[in-house]
Design a protein around this motif. Structure first.
Motif, PDB file in Angstrom:
ATOM      1  N   LEU A   1       0.836  -1.200   0.000  1.00 56.21           N
ATOM      2  CA  LEU A   1       0.000   0.000   0.000  1.00 56.21           C
ATOM      3  C   LEU A   1       0.874   1.255   0.000  1.00 56.21           C
ATOM      4  O   LEU A   1       1.995   1.244   0.529  1.00 56.21           O
ATOM      5  CB  LEU A   1      -0.922   0.007   1.214  1.00 56.21           C
ATOM      6  CG  LEU A   1      -2.284  -0.672   1.056  1.00 56.21           C
ATOM      7  CD1 LEU A   1      -2.124  -2.139   0.682  1.00 56.21           C
ATOM      8  CD2 LEU A   1      -3.092  -0.552   2.345  1.00 56.21           C
TER       9      LEU A   1
ATOM     10  N   TYR B   1      -2.842   1.652  -8.310  1.00 58.42           N
ATOM     11  CA  TYR B   1      -3.846   0.667  -7.925  1.00 58.42           C
ATOM     12  C   TYR B   1      -4.427   0.040  -9.188  1.00 58.42           C
ATOM     13  O   TYR B   1      -5.050   0.732 -10.002  1.00 58.42           O
ATOM     14  CB  TYR B   1      -4.942   1.296  -7.078  1.00 58.42           C
ATOM     15  CG  TYR B   1      -6.054   0.329  -6.722  1.00 58.42           C
ATOM     16  CD1 TYR B   1      -5.762  -0.889  -6.112  1.00 58.42           C
ATOM     17  CD2 TYR B   1      -7.385   0.626  -7.003  1.00 58.42           C
ATOM     18  CE1 TYR B   1      -6.768  -1.782  -5.796  1.00 58.42           C
ATOM     19  CE2 TYR B   1      -8.396  -0.265  -6.683  1.00 58.42           C
ATOM     20  CZ  TYR B   1      -8.075  -1.471  -6.077  1.00 58.42           C
ATOM     21  OH  TYR B   1      -9.071  -2.370  -5.768  1.00 58.42           O
TER      22      TYR B   1
ATOM     23  N   TRP C   1      -1.889  -3.131  -5.463  1.00 58.19           N
ATOM     24  CA  TRP C   1      -1.102  -1.902  -5.406  1.00 58.19           C
ATOM     25  C   TRP C   1       0.336  -2.239  -5.797  1.00 58.19           C
ATOM     26  O   TRP C   1       0.896  -3.221  -5.321  1.00 58.19           O
ATOM     27  CB  TRP C   1      -1.105  -1.312  -4.000  1.00 58.19           C
ATOM     28  CG  TRP C   1      -2.362  -0.592  -3.625  1.00 58.19           C
ATOM     29  CD1 TRP C   1      -3.402  -1.098  -2.909  1.00 58.19           C
ATOM     30  CD2 TRP C   1      -2.697   0.762  -3.917  1.00 58.19           C
ATOM     31  NE1 TRP C   1      -4.373  -0.144  -2.742  1.00 58.19           N
ATOM     32  CE2 TRP C   1      -3.963   1.004  -3.354  1.00 58.19           C
ATOM     33  CE3 TRP C   1      -2.055   1.790  -4.599  1.00 58.19           C
ATOM     34  CZ2 TRP C   1      -4.596   2.237  -3.456  1.00 58.19           C
ATOM     35  CZ3 TRP C   1      -2.676   3.029  -4.701  1.00 58.19           C
ATOM     36  CH2 TRP C   1      -3.941   3.244  -4.130  1.00 58.19           C
TER      37      TRP C   1
ATOM     38  N   LEU D   1     -12.942   6.000  -4.016  1.00 57.10           N
ATOM     39  CA  LEU D   1     -11.766   5.554  -3.274  1.00 57.10           C
ATOM     40  C   LEU D   1     -11.107   6.762  -2.617  1.00 57.10           C
ATOM     41  O   LEU D   1     -10.598   7.650  -3.298  1.00 57.10           O
ATOM     42  CB  LEU D   1     -10.786   4.852  -4.211  1.00 57.10           C
ATOM     43  CG  LEU D   1      -9.496   4.307  -3.588  1.00 57.10           C
ATOM     44  CD1 LEU D   1      -9.817   3.155  -2.636  1.00 57.10           C
ATOM     45  CD2 LEU D   1      -8.535   3.850  -4.678  1.00 57.10           C
TER      46      LEU D   1
ATOM     47  N   PHE E   1      -8.163   8.329  -0.172  1.00 58.28           N
ATOM     48  CA  PHE E   1      -6.826   8.018   0.312  1.00 58.28           C
ATOM     49  C   PHE E   1      -6.157   9.268   0.861  1.00 58.28           C
ATOM     50  O   PHE E   1      -6.208  10.334   0.269  1.00 58.28           O
ATOM     51  CB  PHE E   1      -5.965   7.437  -0.822  1.00 58.28           C
ATOM     52  CG  PHE E   1      -4.505   7.311  -0.452  1.00 58.28           C
ATOM     53  CD1 PHE E   1      -4.106   6.460   0.565  1.00 58.28           C
ATOM     54  CD2 PHE E   1      -3.547   8.066  -1.110  1.00 58.28           C
ATOM     55  CE1 PHE E   1      -2.768   6.369   0.922  1.00 58.28           C
ATOM     56  CE2 PHE E   1      -2.209   7.974  -0.764  1.00 58.28           C
ATOM     57  CZ  PHE E   1      -1.821   7.118   0.259  1.00 58.28           C
TER      58      PHE E   1
ATOM     59  N   ASP F   1      -4.789   5.962   5.450  1.00 54.64           N
ATOM     60  CA  ASP F   1      -5.885   5.000   5.398  1.00 54.64           C
ATOM     61  C   ASP F   1      -6.595   5.056   4.050  1.00 54.64           C
ATOM     62  O   ASP F   1      -6.559   6.054   3.335  1.00 54.64           O
ATOM     63  CB  ASP F   1      -6.893   5.218   6.539  1.00 54.64           C
ATOM     64  CG  ASP F   1      -7.345   6.662   6.669  1.00 54.64           C
ATOM     65  OD1 ASP F   1      -6.758   7.538   5.976  1.00 54.64           O
ATOM     66  OD2 ASP F   1      -8.271   6.940   7.441  1.00 54.64           O
ATOM     67  N   ILE F   2      -7.223   3.948   3.697  1.00 54.75           N
ATOM     68  CA  ILE F   2      -7.948   3.823   2.428  1.00 54.75           C
ATOM     69  C   ILE F   2      -9.391   3.444   2.746  1.00 54.75           C
ATOM     70  O   ILE F   2      -9.641   2.517   3.523  1.00 54.75           O
ATOM     71  CB  ILE F   2      -7.297   2.754   1.529  1.00 54.75           C
ATOM     72  CG1 ILE F   2      -5.854   3.161   1.183  1.00 54.75           C
ATOM     73  CG2 ILE F   2      -8.112   2.554   0.257  1.00 54.75           C
ATOM     74  CD1 ILE F   2      -5.093   2.111   0.401  1.00 54.75           C
TER      75      ILE F   2
ATOM     76  N   TRP G   1     -13.536   3.016   1.070  1.00 63.82           N
ATOM     77  CA  TRP G   1     -14.491   2.967  -0.036  1.00 63.82           C
ATOM     78  C   TRP G   1     -15.779   3.657   0.406  1.00 63.82           C
ATOM     79  O   TRP G   1     -16.258   3.439   1.516  1.00 63.82           O
ATOM     80  CB  TRP G   1     -14.819   1.528  -0.410  1.00 63.82           C
ATOM     81  CG  TRP G   1     -13.701   0.741  -1.008  1.00 63.82           C
ATOM     82  CD1 TRP G   1     -12.980  -0.249  -0.406  1.00 63.82           C
ATOM     83  CD2 TRP G   1     -13.173   0.863  -2.332  1.00 63.82           C
ATOM     84  NE1 TRP G   1     -12.029  -0.748  -1.265  1.00 63.82           N
ATOM     85  CE2 TRP G   1     -12.134  -0.087  -2.456  1.00 63.82           C
ATOM     86  CE3 TRP G   1     -13.467   1.677  -3.427  1.00 63.82           C
ATOM     87  CZ2 TRP G   1     -11.393  -0.243  -3.623  1.00 63.82           C
ATOM     88  CZ3 TRP G   1     -12.733   1.520  -4.586  1.00 63.82           C
ATOM     89  CH2 TRP G   1     -11.713   0.572  -4.681  1.00 63.82           C
TER      90      TRP G   1
END
Length: 502
Positions: free
Chosen positions: A16, A51, A58, A305, A307, A318-319, A321
C-alpha cells in the motif's frame, strides 16, 4: 443511502502507498489509479503508487525517463496538478519546500516512462494549490493558484498534442483570486468551488466558466452560480469528484470563531445534483472517516476511493471505499445475518468481507483448554463455543505481530498480546478493520471466561448459567463473528474495554 467501508491491507495484494497529503490520484481509464507525490512529515515525496482496479493490486512501477537535468522523473512535490488524457498523466507545478515549481511532465502509463515537456505559448507562472481538469481527450484547463506572493485568477488552456499553452482572455465579472479550490469540467463548463482568497478568507462561492469548447464559438465568461439547497460551508483543500449526474464534494479545511479563529476540518459528503441544479447532503448510513483536507477521492465504477489527507496534526494513509447501499460491501452493514448460518462458510456477498471472515472463523471442533495459563484441568469449551488460549490463537498472534512490525518468538508473545490489547483499547468502532473482529470477539470471550473463573471457580456449567442471565456479556455465546450486527460492534468494543486490566 451510502456507506463508508474502511479497507485493510488484506483487501489488496502488493504494498500500500505510504501516508501523504497534497498528492494527486488520477484514474487512467477504468483500469488503474495513479497516485503521485505529496507531503509526509514535512518531507516532499516523488514516488508513484498504482492501484490495479481489476486485480486489486497496489504496485510501484519502475519508471524510466529523462528530464532537462538528467533526472528520471519529476522532483519531489506536493499541491501540484495532475490530469489524465487517455493513458497519459500530465503534471504541472506544485511546491517543494518554500519554492513554487513551474515544470511540466507527462507519464506514459502504458510503458511507465516520464518525459519533461518543453511547451511554448503563454507559459503559466510557477504555482501551487492550483486546480485543473481535462477538456475532452485533448486539452487541459487550469485556473488560479498561489505563486508565493499573490493569489492568482488566470485561466490557461493546454493543447496536449501541440504542447501550446494559451492564456484565456475572459471578459466581464471575474471570481476573486484563490488557491486550494477545485476546478471540474462538466460538459461545456468549468465549475470552480471554494478555496482561500486574497487576504486569507476561505470562500464558498461557485463559478462557471464558458467558452472553453472551440466548436461552440462562445465568448469566454464567468457566471457566479447561487444554487438552492444545503450548500457546503466555506472550505479549501476539499475534493470534488464527478460521478454520474452529480458532483460529490468531500472534506476540506475551514475556519471557525469570530474574535479568535480556529481551524476546522470536514468529513461531510455534499452533492451538487446536475439534474435539479441544487446542493444536497449525501445520506450516509454509518460513521465517516476522520475529517481531513488535501486528500484524494477517485471515482471507480459506482464506488469512490478515499486516500490520505491531513487534519492539522496527522497525515493519513488510510484507504476507504464510499459505496451505495446496493453494493455487495454495503449489504453487511444493512442486512442481518442469515438465521440458519451454516457452521462452515459465510453467506456474505463481497469477496473482501468473505475472505476476512473466513480467516476469523474456526473451522475445526477441537476442544481447547486454558490449563497452561490458568492452572486448571477442566475444559472451558461448552457446546458450540470454543475458548482458545492466546498462544493457540494464530490469527490473534499474527495480528499483534503486524502491529509491532516483526515476527515475534514464543518468549515475546506477552508483548504481542499487550500491544494488540492496547491497540483495541485506543480504537473506535469505525476504525477497526473487518479482519480484526474475529480475534477481538475471541479475546473478549477469553477475558469474560477468565474473569468468572477467578470469581466462581472452573465449573463450566456454573459460568454458563451465570452468564446466561447477564446482559453485560451478551456476546459471550456467539459462535463466530458472522453473528455480529454492525450496530453490535460499538457495544462489543465498550464491553471489551471494561474487561481489560488497568
Amino acid at each position: 443511502m451510502h456507506y463508508w467501508v474502511r479497507a485493510s491491507s488484506s483487501d489488496f495484494s502488493g504494498t500500500l502507498p505510504q501516508p501523504r497529503s497534497g498528492h494527486t490520484a488520477v484514474p487512467i481509464g477504468k483500469s488503474k489509479v495513479v497516485v503521485f507525490g505529496g507531503l509526509l512529515d514535512k518531507k516532499f515525496i516523488s514516488d508513484i503508487a498504482v492501484y490495479d482496479i481489476e486485480n486489486k493490486i497496489w504496485f510501484q512501477p519502475e519508471c524510466t525517463g529523462n528530464g532537462s537535468d538528467g533526472q528520471v522523473g519529476p522532483s519531489p512535490r506536493a499541491f501540484h496538478v495532475a490530469v489524465a488524457i487517455d493513458c497519459h498523466m500530465f503534471i504541472f507545478g506544485g511546491r517543494f519546500g518554500s519554492r513554487r515549481l513551474g515544470d511540466f511532465w507527462v507519464l506514459d502509463t502504458d510503458i511507465w516512462q516520464w518525459s519533461e515537456l518543453t511547451s511554448f505559448g503563454d507559459l503559466p507562472s510557477p504555482r501551487d494549490f492550483s486546480a485543473a481538469s481535462a477538456i475532452g481527450n485533448q486539452k487541459i484547463v487550469m485556473y488560479g493558484g498561489w505563486d508565493g506572493k499573490k493569489w492568482l485568477s488566470d485561466v490557461y488552456v493546454l493543447d496536449t498534442i501541440s504542447l501550446e499553452w494559451m492564456e484565456l482572455s475572459v471578459t466581464g465579472s471575474l471570481p476573486p483570486p484563490r488557491c486550494g479550490h477545485t476546478a471540474t469540467m462538466v460538459e461545456k463548463r468549468l465549475l470552480v468551488y471554494g478555496g482561500r482568497g486574497g487576504g486569507g478568507p476561505i470562500m464558498s462561492d461557485l463559478w462557471a466558466l464558458k467558452g472553453l469548447i472551440e466548436e461552440e464559438n462562445e465568448t469566454p465568461g464567468w457566471t457566479q452560480l447561487k444554487l438552492p439547497g444545503q450548500a457546503p460551508s466555506p472550505r479549501c483543500g476539499h475534493t470534488v469528484t464527478s460521478g454520474g449526474h452529480y458532483l460529490l464534494l468531500f472534506g476540506g479545511h475551514g475556519t471557525g470563531g469570530w474574535l479568535s479563529r480556529y481551524d476546522i476540518y470536514y468529513n461531510d459528503c455534499i452533492v451538487l445534483d446536475r439534474l435539479s441544479a441544487q446542493w444536497k447532503r449525501l445520506p450516509i448510513g454509518n460513521e465517516p472517516p476522520a475529517a481531513r483536507a488535501y486528500h484524494s477521492l477517485s471515482h471507480i465504477g459506482s464506488r469512490y476511493l478515499l486516500f490520505g489527507g491531513f487534519d492539522g496534526k496527522l497525515t493519513y494513509g488510510d484507504i476507504w471505499w464510499l459505496v451505495p447501499e446496493e453494493d455487495p460491501i454495503a449489504k453487511w452493514f444493512i442486512e442481518p445475518p442469515p438465521k440458519n448460518l451454516p457452521h462452515k462458510g459465510m453467506a456474505v456477498a463481497n469477496d473482501n468481507i468473505q475472505s476476512a471472515f473466513k480467516e476469523s472463523q474456526r473451522e475445526d471442533d477441537a476442544i481447547t483448554e486454558l490449563q497452561r495459563r490458568l492452572g486448571v484441568s477442566v475444559s472451558l469449551s461448552g457446546p458450540g463455543l470454543q475458548i482458545i488460549d492466546e498462544s493457540d490463537d494464530k490469527e490473534f498472534i499474527e495480528l499483534g505481530s503486524k502491529l509491532i512490525g516483526e515476527k515475534v518468538s514464543n518468549n515475546e508473545q506477552g508483548l504481542t498480546i499487550e500491544v494488540l490489547r492496547g491497540h483495541w483499547r485506543n480504537s473506535t468502532p469505525s476504525s477497526i478493520p473487518l479482519k480484526e473482529l474475529g480475534p477481538l470477539l475471541r479475546d473478549y470471550q477469553r477475558l469474560v471466561t477468565r474473569h468468572h473463573l477467578a470469581n466462581n471457580g472452573s465449573d463450566f456449567q456454573h459460568i454458563e448459567s451465570w452468564l446466561s442471565g447477564k446482559e453485560a456479556h451478551k456476546f459471550y455465546h456467539l459462535n463466530n463473528v458472522s453473528q455480529l450486527r454492525m450496530d453490535d460492534i460499538p457495544k462489543l468494543l465498550a464491553e471489551y474495554k471494561k474487561l481489560l486490566p488497568e
